[in-house]
Write an enzyme that holds these catalytic residues in place. Structure first.
Site, PDB file in Angstrom:
ATOM      1  CB  ALA A   9      38.859  18.838  48.768  1.00  0.00           C
ATOM      2  CE  LYS A  22      40.227  31.024  45.817  1.00  0.00           C
ATOM      3  NZ  LYS A  22      40.146  29.735  45.565  1.00  0.00           N
ATOM      4  CD  GLU A  78      34.648  28.795  42.012  1.00  0.00           C
ATOM      5  OE1 GLU A  78      34.084  28.759  43.229  1.00  0.00           O
ATOM      6  OE2 GLU A  78      35.917  28.619  41.580  1.00  0.00           O
TER       7      GLU A  78
END
Length: 303
Positions: free
Chosen positions: A142, A160, A25
């Site tokens: 999401a 996280k 990412e």
């Protein structure tokens, strides 16, 4: 191939010849770390994937084009631009594309672009999830919905630790997303190896993970999987220290009225400040650790 998608030559050749590819990412570059550590880490992660026998494909949106695989100059641009680049999830993609803007992809949007390109393996830091207090705010990442519908396996150090990990696991279970613990029965908590919550399945080798993923997708069971890879003990943080920093950061988040997609970048940056940079060092190591496992699993899958 999607008309909005550009796949760089290295990635395109790997996909054409049936070689393993690992998606990465770009939000972690622009929003997850300060410059120059962000670019240095991005390059190290790509090098790590290559050393394990796979091809890295860092994903972003540049000039309105979906990119699977970035050049060194493009990585450097994202790192220097930082939070000036829009953080892009599923809902944002058409607007960034149609206006020709730049976007850094989250877990969800990275999965979407990876799937378009034909990439099924993705290494990141930690997934988003159900935020603390979500029973009032309905703040749910999401990422979780994307995992339920897009055929990409996400290798991470768990959810996280700023999130409600128990509710995140419940949400994934409801949506049929398997959570695999690599060598562990417990869901990692990003900065620490354990959270006190159990994973669905423990698998101890990349070969076993690859076999499970192949069976899932061969059976036509849509959606991805979470491969939870604990941060190595020598890089883990003291649970009490990180918990105090998170609690303080959450209080400040509430006081400042920060909400939505700005919440996670603020919390991660503030936790890093409160821990004197220790959390950033741990963050870098866990990303590298996840890249190794993702690459090894991709190699095993393509055998």
């Amino acid at each position: 191939m999607n008309k909005y998608l550009d796949v760089n030559d290295e990635v395109k050749e790997a996909l054409r010849s049936g070689k393993p590819v690992v998606a990465l990412e770009s939000t972690i570059i622009s929003h997850g770390m300060p410059y120059p550590q962000n670019v240095e880490t991005a390059k190290r992660v790509e090098d790590t994937v290559r050393k394990e026998g796979a091809v890295p494909a860092t994903i972003a949106i540049l000039g309105g084009r979906l990119k699977a695989g970035l050049t060194v100059d493009q990585l450097d641009y994202l790192g220097k631009a930082g939070t000036a680049v829009t953080k892009v999830s599923r809902r944002d993609i058409p607007f960034i594309v149609s206006t020709g803007k730049d976007g850094a992809t989250t877990v969800a949007s990275t999965m979407i672009v990876a799937s378009m390109a034909g990439i099924g393996f993705f290494a990141t830091g930690g997934i988003g999830g159900v935020h603390r207090g979500a029973e009032k705010t309905f703040d749910i990442s999401a990422d979780l919905e994307e995992l339920a519908q897009t055929d990409v396996a996400v290798f991470c150090a768990g959810a996280k630790s700023i999130l409600d990990i128990g509710l995140t696991l419940e949400y994934l279970e409801t949506h049929g997303v398997p959570v695999i613990g690599y060598g562990t029965d417990e869901m990692p908590a990003f900065y620490t190896p354990g959270s006190g919550f159990s994973v669905d399945y423990r698998l101890d080798t990349p070969d076993l993970i690859a076999s499970a993923l192949k069976s899932k997708w061969d059976l036509g069971l849509k959606g991805g999987a979470v491969i939870a890879n604990p941060i190595p003990d020598k890089f883990a943080m003291d649970e009490a220290v990180i918990s105090r920093a998170i609690e303080q950061a959450l209080q400040e988040l509430s006081q400042k009225g920060i909400k939505g997609k700005e919440s996670t970048p603020f919390l991660l940056a503030r936790v890093s400040e409160l821990t004197g940079g220790d959390s950033l060092a741990s963050n870098i190591e866990l990303v590298l650790n996840n890249a190794v496992l993702a690459a090894k699993t991709a190699v095993a899958y393509y055998k």
